[in-house]
Write an enzyme that holds these catalytic residues in place. Sequence first.
Site, mmCIF file in Angstrom:
data_model
loop_
_atom_site.group_PDB
_atom_site.id
_atom_site.type_symbol
_atom_site.label_atom_id
_atom_site.label_comp_id
_atom_site.label_asym_id
_atom_site.label_seq_id
_atom_site.Cartn_x
_atom_site.Cartn_y
_atom_site.Cartn_z
ATOM 1 C CG ASP A 13 -39.769 -86.254 10.633
ATOM 2 O OD1 ASP A 13 -39.902 -87.439 10.940
ATOM 3 O OD2 ASP A 13 -40.400 -85.739 9.680
ATOM 4 C CD GLU A 60 -37.114 -91.807 13.137
ATOM 5 O OE1 GLU A 60 -38.199 -91.458 13.633
ATOM 6 O OE2 GLU A 60 -37.010 -92.328 12.014
ATOM 7 C CG ASP A 113 -40.747 -91.763 15.973
ATOM 8 O OD1 ASP A 113 -40.495 -90.818 15.197
ATOM 9 O OD2 ASP A 113 -40.983 -92.926 15.590
ATOM 10 C CB ILE A 168 -43.051 -87.190 12.508
ATOM 11 C CG1 ILE A 168 -43.270 -85.701 12.728
ATOM 12 C CG2 ILE A 168 -44.197 -87.764 11.643
ATOM 13 C CD1 ILE A 168 -43.459 -84.884 11.448
ATOM 14 C CG ASP A 169 -44.197 -93.918 14.805
ATOM 15 O OD1 ASP A 169 -43.313 -94.397 14.079
ATOM 16 O OD2 ASP A 169 -45.101 -94.598 15.326
ATOM 17 C CB THR A 219 -42.047 -89.854 8.336
ATOM 18 O OG1 THR A 219 -41.478 -89.747 9.644
ATOM 19 C CG2 THR A 219 -41.710 -88.596 7.553
ATOM 20 C CG ASP A 226 -40.460 -96.812 15.301
ATOM 21 O OD1 ASP A 226 -40.935 -95.675 15.116
ATOM 22 O OD2 ASP A 226 -39.608 -97.325 14.552
HETATM 23 N N1 LIG Z 1 -38.626 -102.705 7.376
HETATM 24 C C1 LIG Z 1 -39.251 -102.217 8.428
HETATM 25 N N2 LIG Z 1 -39.941 -103.032 9.281
HETATM 26 C C2 LIG Z 1 -40.600 -102.563 10.322
HETATM 27 N N3 LIG Z 1 -40.629 -101.218 10.648
HETATM 28 C C3 LIG Z 1 -39.978 -100.363 9.861
HETATM 29 C C4 LIG Z 1 -39.250 -100.802 8.718
HETATM 30 N N4 LIG Z 1 -38.709 -99.706 8.129
HETATM 31 C C5 LIG Z 1 -39.068 -98.631 8.880
HETATM 32 N N5 LIG Z 1 -39.834 -99.038 9.927
HETATM 33 C C6 LIG Z 1 -40.393 -98.244 11.013
HETATM 34 O O1 LIG Z 1 -41.821 -98.192 10.921
HETATM 35 C C7 LIG Z 1 -42.232 -96.944 11.464
HETATM 36 C C8 LIG Z 1 -43.595 -96.553 10.944
HETATM 37 O O2 LIG Z 1 -44.543 -97.196 11.695
HETATM 38 P P1 LIG Z 1 -45.645 -98.150 11.082
HETATM 39 O O3 LIG Z 1 -45.002 -99.273 10.357
HETATM 40 O O4 LIG Z 1 -46.508 -98.513 12.234
HETATM 41 O O5 LIG Z 1 -46.447 -97.226 10.132
HETATM 42 S S1 LIG Z 1 -46.781 -97.451 8.611
HETATM 43 O O6 LIG Z 1 -48.165 -97.849 8.572
HETATM 44 O O7 LIG Z 1 -45.964 -98.474 8.039
HETATM 45 O O8 LIG Z 1 -46.554 -96.148 8.005
HETATM 46 C C9 LIG Z 1 -41.179 -95.999 10.998
HETATM 47 O O9 LIG Z 1 -41.138 -94.911 11.900
HETATM 48 P P2 LIG Z 1 -40.867 -93.422 11.322
HETATM 49 O O10 LIG Z 1 -39.543 -93.473 10.607
HETATM 50 O O11 LIG Z 1 -40.784 -92.647 12.588
HETATM 51 O O12 LIG Z 1 -42.015 -93.074 10.451
HETATM 52 C C10 LIG Z 1 -39.894 -96.823 11.010
HETATM 53 O O13 LIG Z 1 -39.110 -96.643 12.156
HETATM 54 MG MG LIG Z 2 -41.199 -94.157 14.025
HETATM 55 MG MG LIG Z 3 -38.186 -92.313 10.368
HETATM 56 MG MG LIG Z 4 -40.070 -90.851 13.075
#
Ligand SMILES: Nc1ncnc2c1ncn2[C@@H]1O[C@H](COP(=O)(O)OS(=O)(=O)O)[C@@H](OP(=O)(O)O)[C@H]1O
Ligand SMILES: [Mg+2]
Ligand SMILES: [Mg+2]
Ligand SMILES: [Mg+2]
Length: 358
Positions: free
Chosen positions: A46, A69, A136, A138-139, A141, A298
């Site tokens: 990331d 991020e 982002d 790494i989305d 992660t 995101d």
């Molecule tokens: N509580 C809650 N509700 C909704 N979303 C949240 C929550 N917590 C985190 N995040 C964000 O979700 C991002 C990951 O995307 P996804 O939810 O599509 O992927 S996953 O299937 O759940 O891994 C993830 O992005 P990354 O941190 O970049 O991985 C978060 O920003």
């Molecule tokens: Mg993300």
């Molecule tokens: Mg994250």
């Molecule tokens: Mg991310």
Amino acid sequence: MTSYDHELNVALLAVQRATLLTKSVFHSHAKGTLNKSDASPVTIGDFGAQALIISALQHNFPDDEIVAEEEAKDLRGDEGKTTRETVWDLVKGTKLEDGKAEEVLGGALKSDESMLDIIDKGASQGGSKGRIWAIDPIDGTKGFLRGGQYAVCLALMVDGDVKVGVLGCPNLPVSDSEPLEEGIGADASDEEGKFGVLFSAVQGKGAHSRAFSKAGLQEAHSIQMSPLKNISDATFCESVEAGHSSQGDAAAIASKLGITKPSVRMDSQAKYGSIARGAGDLYLRLPVRKDYVEKIWDHAAGDLIVREAGGMVTDVEGNRLNFRLGRTLKENKGVIAAPKDVHSKVIEAVKEVLAGKQ
Ligand SMILES: Nc1ncnc2c1ncn2[C@@H]1O[C@H](COP(=O)(O)OS(=O)(=O)O)[C@@H](OP(=O)(O)O)[C@H]1O
Ligand SMILES: [Mg+2]
Ligand SMILES: [Mg+2]
Ligand SMILES: [Mg+2]
């Protein structure tokens, strides 16, 4: 009218180079996972991807603001020294195998100190005025750590409107006609030419996909959402993490719409890319907690890519995502993405199911 050709070219190359870095983290390094204050993970991938993307943006568009991020706090001082050195080795060592492409990106970063400052250039508060990039690095992660789907995401907003969006999805199949599947495992992703795709869109100019490459950009193909005659034939995708989207509510909505196919659970904005190319039909993201606010990084790139491919993207109330309010989508709850002509039908079902829970 601005064409955004240069912005798109830089964004695609920057995402391609950053994606290359994340792939090398996956294969040859311990991931260097740290837990952030909200208990979510961040890895050396990331930090490294964010540094490479911001450096390319600063080289080309020095006056633009950046909302990213991650922050470099955990890499500073003696405590962060080892992680910082590993990130720096990665950043130094990641180059596209195409001299011209590297030149466009401004080449290598100067030093590990400057790398930290570059990472922290992503601290803009965002807003409704001027040119702002959302990153982002790494989305998904958690998906990245599991060997599932993840995406490197970059979008340009101008006066709060998304103008350019790029998603790097190294673990999705190149072919737009491949059926929608969950994570494919990191080994398969290295089958040359079969996995790794970049999605992109420019406002008013449609959406495209192209194969990921370690060198310059590959040829692009136009993509569209799949025409859906009967909503009951739809395939919908949702988060892998039950904490990010209510899988129970999604199942209830699907059943109201007469959908019988099981959901495809997939991490990251790879969901937006997948439905934009017709490999699935709907993306349902249903709030689990009342107090969670979605982050602009995101959704910004995926929102434009789906809309340019013939879709509609809103929150659970049917309102467009509002990227003008800062780093978060504070006026929106959840995300519902669907082909334009069935979107209102999906929202009706969403409202019925969510109203039944009050
Ligand atoms: N509580 C809650 N509700 C909704 N979303 C949240 C929550 N917590 C985190 N995040 C964000 O979700 C991002 C990951 O995307 P996804 O939810 O599509 O992927 S996953 O299937 O759940 O891994 C993830 O992005 P990354 O941190 O970049 O991985 C978060 O920003
Ligand atoms: Mg993300
Ligand atoms: Mg994250
Ligand atoms: Mg991310």
